[in-house]
Design a protein around this motif. Structure first.
Motif, PDB file in Angstrom:
ATOM      1  N   THR A   1      31.940  -4.026  42.090  1.00  0.00           N
ATOM      2  CA  THR A   1      30.360  -3.907  42.392  1.00  0.00           C
ATOM      3  C   THR A   1      29.983  -3.192  43.614  1.00  0.00           C
ATOM      4  OG1 THR A   1      30.360  -6.149  40.970  1.00  0.00           O
ATOM      5  CG2 THR A   1      28.152  -5.263  41.896  1.00  0.00           C
ATOM      6  N   GLY A   2      30.616  -3.367  44.743  1.00  0.00           N
ATOM      7  CA  GLY A   2      30.328  -2.756  45.767  1.00  0.00           C
ATOM      8  C   GLY A   2      30.477  -1.363  45.651  1.00  0.00           C
ATOM      9  N   GLU A   3      31.551  -0.799  44.644  1.00  0.00           N
ATOM     10  CA  GLU A   3      31.616   0.546  44.626  1.00  0.00           C
ATOM     11  C   GLU A   3      30.401   1.204  43.732  1.00  0.00           C
ATOM     12  OE1 GLU A   3      32.584   4.419  44.921  1.00  0.00           O
ATOM     13  OE2 GLU A   3      33.551   2.806  45.948  1.00  0.00           O
ATOM     14  N   ALA A   4      30.017   0.226  42.763  1.00  0.00           N
ATOM     15  CA  ALA A   4      29.139   0.639  41.876  1.00  0.00           C
ATOM     16  C   ALA A   4      27.696   0.970  42.815  1.00  0.00           C
ATOM     17  CB  ALA A   4      28.829  -0.198  40.709  1.00  0.00           C
ATOM     18  N   THR A   5      27.753  -0.132  43.774  1.00  0.00           N
ATOM     19  CA  THR A   5      26.393  -0.033  44.525  1.00  0.00           C
ATOM     20  C   THR A   5      26.198   1.075  45.285  1.00  0.00           C
ATOM     21  OG1 THR A   5      26.165  -2.303  44.763  1.00  0.00           O
ATOM     22  CG2 THR A   5      25.175  -1.155  46.429  1.00  0.00           C
ATOM     23  N   ARG A   6      27.558   1.583  45.918  1.00  0.00           N
ATOM     24  CA  ARG A   6      27.407   2.834  46.814  1.00  0.00           C
ATOM     25  C   ARG A   6      27.483   4.090  46.013  1.00  0.00           C
ATOM     26  NH1 ARG A   6      31.315  -0.651  48.955  1.00  0.00           N
ATOM     27  NH2 ARG A   6      33.057   0.017  47.696  1.00  0.00           N
ATOM     28  N   ALA A   7      27.995   4.022  44.788  1.00  0.00           N
ATOM     29  CA  ALA A   7      27.566   5.244  43.854  1.00  0.00           C
ATOM     30  C   ALA A   7      26.048   5.345  43.388  1.00  0.00           C
ATOM     31  CB  ALA A   7      28.652   5.234  42.526  1.00  0.00           C
TER      32      ALA A   7
ATOM     33  N   VAL B   1      16.827 -12.270  52.292  1.00  0.00           N
ATOM     34  CA  VAL B   1      16.857 -13.429  51.464  1.00  0.00           C
ATOM     35  C   VAL B   1      18.009 -13.698  50.796  1.00  0.00           C
ATOM     36  CG1 VAL B   1      15.609 -14.542  49.560  1.00  0.00           C
ATOM     37  CG2 VAL B   1      14.127 -13.082  51.100  1.00  0.00           C
ATOM     38  N   GLN B   2      18.447 -12.494  50.229  1.00  0.00           N
ATOM     39  CA  GLN B   2      19.854 -12.974  49.620  1.00  0.00           C
ATOM     40  C   GLN B   2      21.027 -13.514  50.465  1.00  0.00           C
ATOM     41  OE1 GLN B   2      20.161  -9.108  47.888  1.00  0.00           O
ATOM     42  NE2 GLN B   2      19.034  -9.395  46.191  1.00  0.00           N
ATOM     43  N   ALA B   3      20.906 -13.148  51.843  1.00  0.00           N
ATOM     44  CA  ALA B   3      21.950 -13.539  52.701  1.00  0.00           C
ATOM     45  C   ALA B   3      21.471 -14.977  53.390  1.00  0.00           C
ATOM     46  CB  ALA B   3      22.164 -12.651  53.722  1.00  0.00           C
ATOM     47  N   ALA B   4      20.505 -15.545  52.836  1.00  0.00           N
ATOM     48  CA  ALA B   4      19.799 -16.954  53.336  1.00  0.00           C
ATOM     49  C   ALA B   4      20.827 -18.173  53.062  1.00  0.00           C
ATOM     50  CB  ALA B   4      18.500 -17.010  53.071  1.00  0.00           C
ATOM     51  N   PRO B   5      20.444 -19.203  53.872  1.00  0.00           N
ATOM     52  CA  PRO B   5      21.322 -20.512  53.662  1.00  0.00           C
ATOM     53  C   PRO B   5      21.250 -21.046  52.111  1.00  0.00           C
ATOM     54  CG  PRO B   5      20.185 -20.597  55.440  1.00  0.00           C
ATOM     55  CD  PRO B   5      19.684 -19.279  54.991  1.00  0.00           C
ATOM     56  N   TRP B   6      20.403 -20.654  51.280  1.00  0.00           N
ATOM     57  CA  TRP B   6      20.259 -21.010  49.919  1.00  0.00           C
ATOM     58  C   TRP B   6      21.365 -20.829  49.209  1.00  0.00           C
ATOM     59  CZ3 TRP B   6      20.707 -18.017  45.530  1.00  0.00           C
ATOM     60  CH2 TRP B   6      20.578 -16.461  45.676  1.00  0.00           C
ATOM     61  N   THR B   7      22.123 -19.745  49.596  1.00  0.00           N
ATOM     62  CA  THR B   7      23.524 -19.398  48.859  1.00  0.00           C
ATOM     63  C   THR B   7      24.715 -20.323  49.111  1.00  0.00           C
ATOM     64  OG1 THR B   7      24.566 -17.916  50.495  1.00  0.00           O
ATOM     65  CG2 THR B   7      22.790 -17.139  48.665  1.00  0.00           C
ATOM     66  N   ALA B   8      24.557 -21.154  49.972  1.00  0.00           N
ATOM     67  CA  ALA B   8      25.776 -21.848  50.879  1.00  0.00           C
ATOM     68  C   ALA B   8      26.263 -22.765  49.441  1.00  0.00           C
ATOM     69  CB  ALA B   8      25.294 -22.798  51.836  1.00  0.00           C
ATOM     70  N   ASP B   9      25.463 -23.439  48.908  1.00  0.00           N
ATOM     71  CA  ASP B   9      26.197 -24.332  47.568  1.00  0.00           C
ATOM     72  C   ASP B   9      26.196 -23.854  46.446  1.00  0.00           C
ATOM     73  OD1 ASP B   9      23.391 -24.295  47.306  1.00  0.00           O
ATOM     74  OD2 ASP B   9      23.199 -26.432  47.054  1.00  0.00           O
ATOM     75  N   ARG B  10      26.384 -22.634  46.278  1.00  0.00           N
ATOM     76  CA  ARG B  10      26.224 -21.865  44.896  1.00  0.00           C
ATOM     77  C   ARG B  10      27.566 -21.228  44.521  1.00  0.00           C
ATOM     78  NH1 ARG B  10      20.776 -20.684  43.230  1.00  0.00           N
ATOM     79  NH2 ARG B  10      19.546 -22.080  44.461  1.00  0.00           N
ATOM     80  N   GLY B  11      28.390 -21.622  45.401  1.00  0.00           N
ATOM     81  CA  GLY B  11      29.967 -21.280  44.970  1.00  0.00           C
ATOM     82  C   GLY B  11      30.246 -19.487  45.371  1.00  0.00           C
ATOM     83  N   THR B  12      31.295 -19.184  45.088  1.00  0.00           N
ATOM     84  CA  THR B  12      31.479 -17.608  45.452  1.00  0.00           C
ATOM     85  C   THR B  12      31.018 -16.696  44.554  1.00  0.00           C
ATOM     86  OG1 THR B  12      33.965 -18.009  44.083  1.00  0.00           O
ATOM     87  CG2 THR B  12      33.816 -18.347  46.563  1.00  0.00           C
TER      88      THR B  12
ATOM     89  N   MET C   1      24.898  -9.091  44.112  1.00  0.00           N
ATOM     90  CA  MET C   1      25.499  -7.910  44.128  1.00  0.00           C
ATOM     91  C   MET C   1      25.026  -6.893  42.817  1.00  0.00           C
ATOM     92  SD  MET C   1      29.221  -7.854  46.047  1.00  0.00           S
ATOM     93  CE  MET C   1      29.361  -5.946  46.012  1.00  0.00           C
ATOM     94  N   ALA C   2      25.155  -7.836  41.727  1.00  0.00           N
ATOM     95  CA  ALA C   2      24.693  -7.296  40.574  1.00  0.00           C
ATOM     96  C   ALA C   2      23.213  -6.909  40.540  1.00  0.00           C
ATOM     97  CB  ALA C   2      25.073  -8.120  39.366  1.00  0.00           C
ATOM     98  N   ALA C   3      22.571  -7.907  41.025  1.00  0.00           N
ATOM     99  CA  ALA C   3      20.966  -7.571  41.090  1.00  0.00           C
ATOM    100  C   ALA C   3      20.899  -6.479  41.982  1.00  0.00           C
ATOM    101  CB  ALA C   3      20.497  -8.962  41.824  1.00  0.00           C
ATOM    102  N   ASN C   4      21.406  -6.380  43.254  1.00  0.00           N
ATOM    103  CA  ASN C   4      21.332  -5.008  44.037  1.00  0.00           C
ATOM    104  C   ASN C   4      21.731  -3.755  43.057  1.00  0.00           C
ATOM    105  OD1 ASN C   4      20.226  -6.339  46.299  1.00  0.00           O
ATOM    106  ND2 ASN C   4      22.304  -6.797  46.721  1.00  0.00           N
ATOM    107  N   VAL C   5      22.628  -3.814  42.382  1.00  0.00           N
ATOM    108  CA  VAL C   5      22.894  -2.435  41.498  1.00  0.00           C
ATOM    109  C   VAL C   5      21.994  -2.211  40.729  1.00  0.00           C
ATOM    110  CG1 VAL C   5      24.531  -1.745  39.616  1.00  0.00           C
ATOM    111  CG2 VAL C   5      25.457  -2.792  41.872  1.00  0.00           C
ATOM    112  N   ALA C   6      21.459  -3.288  39.941  1.00  0.00           N
ATOM    113  CA  ALA C   6      20.386  -3.164  38.882  1.00  0.00           C
ATOM    114  C   ALA C   6      18.997  -2.569  39.944  1.00  0.00           C
ATOM    115  CB  ALA C   6      19.919  -4.462  38.392  1.00  0.00           C
ATOM    116  N   ALA C   7      18.679  -3.073  40.974  1.00  0.00           N
ATOM    117  CA  ALA C   7      17.494  -2.627  41.664  1.00  0.00           C
ATOM    118  C   ALA C   7      17.709  -1.074  42.057  1.00  0.00           C
ATOM    119  CB  ALA C   7      17.293  -3.428  42.892  1.00  0.00           C
TER     120      ALA C   7
END
Length: 134
Positions: A50-56, A97-108, A115-121
């Motif tokens: 997904t990182g490569e797709a984001t860069r592309a 917002v995506q890097a905020a603490p809300w992600t802490a308990d959401r697993g890996t 990242m998929a949301a960022n690709v779509a945006a």
């Protein structure tokens, strides 16, 4: 009324049974291939793919922006430049917002979902910009 209904049914019958699907973009095809590979099955693999797709898509966005800017009249270029600056500011705020603490308990997997949301945006912004091309 029955004649109108009959004409409508005939017109609908003349339509193709199914609309042609546009060809998949090479970036999306590469992402799908990467994710389907054994290495793409782990969270780390998904992040890498997904990182490569984001860069592309980001490269595509920059290329499209340059093409559009060359094609537009001065007033439209000014408006697009302002719009793009606001879009970039929005994306920066969204990443915070995506890097905020809300992600802490959401697993890996939340990282992959973000990242998929960022690709779509980014892809959506490319598609919007393509509207401005002649």
């Amino acid at each position: 009324m029955p004649a109108l209904l009959a004409m409508l049914l005939m017109a609908l019958a003349a339509l193709p049974a199914r609309a042609e699907q546009p060809a998949a973009d090479p970036i999306d095809t590469q992402l799908d291939t990467c994710l389907a590979a054994p290495a793409g099955q782990s969270t780390a693999g998904m992040v890498s793919c997904t990182g490569e797709a984001t860069r592309a898509w980001d490269r595509r966005l920059n290329e499209t922006y340059q093409k559009v800017m060359q094609a537009l009249d001065p007033k439209s270029r000014e408006l697009l430049r302002a719009s793009q600056r606001q879009w970039v500011a929005f994306r920066s705020a969204e990443k915070a917002v995506q890097a905020a603490p809300w992600t802490a308990d959401r697993g890996t997997i939340i990282r992959v979902q973000v990242m998929a949301a960022n690709v779509a945006a980014i892809k959506a912004r490319v598609e919007e910009m393509q509207l401005y091309l002649p």
